[in-house]
Design an enzyme around this catalytic site. Structure first.
Site, short mmCIF file in Angstrom:
data_model
loop_
_atom_site.label_atom_id
_atom_site.label_comp_id
_atom_site.label_asym_id
_atom_site.label_seq_id
_atom_site.Cartn_x
_atom_site.Cartn_y
_atom_site.Cartn_z
N TRP A 27 -2.95 -5.14 9.42
CA TRP A 27 -2.69 -5.03 7.97
C TRP A 27 -1.48 -4.15 7.68
CZ3 TRP A 27 -7.28 -4.03 10.45
CH2 TRP A 27 -7.55 -2.70 10.74
N ARG A 28 -0.89 -3.57 8.73
CA ARG A 28 0.34 -2.81 8.51
C ARG A 28 1.56 -3.70 8.67
NH1 ARG A 28 -1.46 2.85 11.34
NH2 ARG A 28 -2.58 3.61 9.51
N GLU A 40 -8.68 -2.74 3.24
CA GLU A 40 -9.24 -1.48 2.73
C GLU A 40 -10.74 -1.60 2.49
OE1 GLU A 40 -8.01 1.42 2.68
OE2 GLU A 40 -5.95 0.91 3.17
N GLN A 45 -16.35 2.78 5.59
CA GLN A 45 -17.52 3.05 6.44
C GLN A 45 -17.47 2.33 7.79
OE1 GLN A 45 -20.05 4.81 4.69
NE2 GLN A 45 -19.90 4.13 2.59
N THR A 46 -16.33 1.78 8.17
CA THR A 46 -16.30 1.01 9.41
C THR A 46 -15.07 1.40 10.24
OG1 THR A 46 -17.28 -0.78 8.13
CG2 THR A 46 -16.51 -1.36 10.32
N TYR A 123 -10.31 4.88 -4.84
CA TYR A 123 -9.62 4.90 -3.55
C TYR A 123 -8.92 3.56 -3.28
CZ TYR A 123 -8.61 4.51 1.32
OH TYR A 123 -7.94 4.27 2.48
N ASP A 141 -10.06 9.52 0.20
CA ASP A 141 -11.38 9.25 0.80
C ASP A 141 -11.79 10.49 1.61
OD1 ASP A 141 -9.80 9.20 3.03
OD2 ASP A 141 -10.39 7.21 3.70
N CYS A 201 -4.97 20.50 16.61
CA CYS A 201 -3.89 21.15 15.86
C CYS A 201 -2.59 21.25 16.67
CB CYS A 201 -4.34 22.54 15.40
SG CYS A 201 -5.77 22.46 14.31
N CYS A 210 0.12 24.33 7.44
CA CYS A 210 -1.35 24.31 7.31
C CYS A 210 -1.93 25.72 7.14
CB CYS A 210 -1.95 23.64 8.54
SG CYS A 210 -3.74 23.53 8.42
#
Ligand code: SF4
Length: 353
Positions: A27-28, A40, A45-46, A123, A141, A201, A210
């Site tokens: 999808w990119r 999306e 949840q997947t 979202y 999200d 990190c 950050c």
């Protein structure tokens, strides 16, 4: 806070990292708003790895919004089978139908209109607007809240719905006006690959911005005080064959959990009686050769099924209980079924039908 003071530098660091390191996902390779919308919805949840083959099959089968709008619901659910949260598929189809009928098959390019479509929450609206149309809109999200809570040391409880608003406002302040698509996807990618629950990190492209890293508090964030309680429900399901070798199934009701999917008879084990006793009392079919084939847990959002799956044979020629039908093995294969029923079916097949 450095990230706010040096907003442009932060955006550049995030976007160049994203453009260099992003995973190659189907999808990119598109800016088609319908395809991005599908991806999306599937990704909610997947896991990405799970979604890829579903996405490719779905787009091949329903290449246009018209083809999805006109799709038969059983076939659509079959395409979604195994992805779970089936209401997502039905809502997606309803939303797409609205676009076809009301907007001449053009996905609306503003938050107000796109948010009126069935199944399109804040979202999904922001993701489609920013990724497909390059509009600077927030898409927040759980992953994005985790990343931002660390970058900006936001200590609000993310399990409280109104907290999301804080993150949406932060994004609207930070988002790159030139390339909101890469900005939003960069944050999502960072949350999925580096700023994970156990953050890496030392590999982080925006570590110098950050605040949590500066203070060594990245493991404390995000703040979550309320734990979702999952109710445990013991259930039993019975895969029953008649003397012709056909299988008894019914379609679940139109609304509610696993709506419109096909299942073997299921009963809730509410008391001390054995599952077979409850089955006989509730469904009233005499069965024989009962054997347990599988036991497992299936977790939904608010409940967990503790499932025991059985196979059995009909005792004699009995009238089919109301709402049930017999199907051949090949027909059972083609019916859209929820994951717990697929598990029982697979274990029966593995044991030999
Ligand atoms: Fe997340 Fe660590 Fe990067 Fe901060 S430095 S954004 S905690 S990965």
């Amino acid at each position: 806070m450095r990230i706010i003071e040096e907003k442009d530098k932060f955006c550049n660091a995030l976007i160049s990292w994203y453009n260099d390191e992003k995973r190659d996902l189907p999808w990119r390779q598109t800016s088609n708003p319908y395809y991005i919308w599908v991806s999306e919805v599937m990704l909610q949840q997947t896991r990405v790895d799970t979604v890829i083959p579903y996405y490719n099959r779905f787009i091949t089968r329903y290449p246009t919004m018209e083809s999805l709008a006109n799709a038969d619901e059983d076939e659509l659910l079959k395409m979604w089978e195994g992805l779970g949260y089936y209401s997502r598929a039905r809502n997606l189809q309803s939303g797409v139908r609205e676009v076809v009928e009301k907007y001449d098959s053009k996905v609306p390019e503003n938050r107000k209109e796109i948010s009126t479509l069935k199944g399109v929450g804040p979202y999904t609206a922001g993701a489609v607007l920013s990724i497909a149309f390059g509009i600077p809109e927030h898409a927040v999200d759980g992953n994005v809240m985790r990343v931002l809570s660390r970058l900006l040391l936001i200590e609000e409880d993310i399990t409280i719905p109104r907290t999301k608003r804080i993150f949406e406002e932060v994004i609207m302040e930070l988002i790159d006006q030139e390339d909101p698509s890469s900005f939003n996807q960069g944050l999502m990618e960072l949350g999925a690959t580096i700023c994970t629950p156990r953050p890496k990190c030392l590999l982080c492209p925006v570590r110098t911005f950050c605040s949590a890293f500066d203070e060594g508090r990245q493991d404390e964030l995000p703040v979550r005080t309320r734990k979702k309680k999952s109710k445990i429900v013991p259930v039993a399901s019975f895969a029953i064959q008649n003397k012709n070798g056909d299988w008894l199934l019914r379609k679940r009701p139109k609304t509610g959990l696993l709506a419109n999917l096909w299942e073997f008879p299921i009963i809730e084990v509410k008391d001390d009686r054995k599952p077979i006793e409850i089955f006989t009392a509730e469904i009233g079919l005499p069965i024989k050769s009962l054997s347990e084939v599988i036991a497992f847990k299936h977790i939904f959002t608010h409940i967990t099924w503790e499932m025991n799956g059985y196979r059995a044979r009909l005792n004699e020629e009995e009238p089919v209980p109301e709402g049930y039908q017999f199907f051949t093995k090949d027909e059972v294969e083609t019916l859209p079924k929820p994951v717990p029923i697929i598990k029982i079916w697979e274990s029966i097949k593995n044991g030999g039908i």
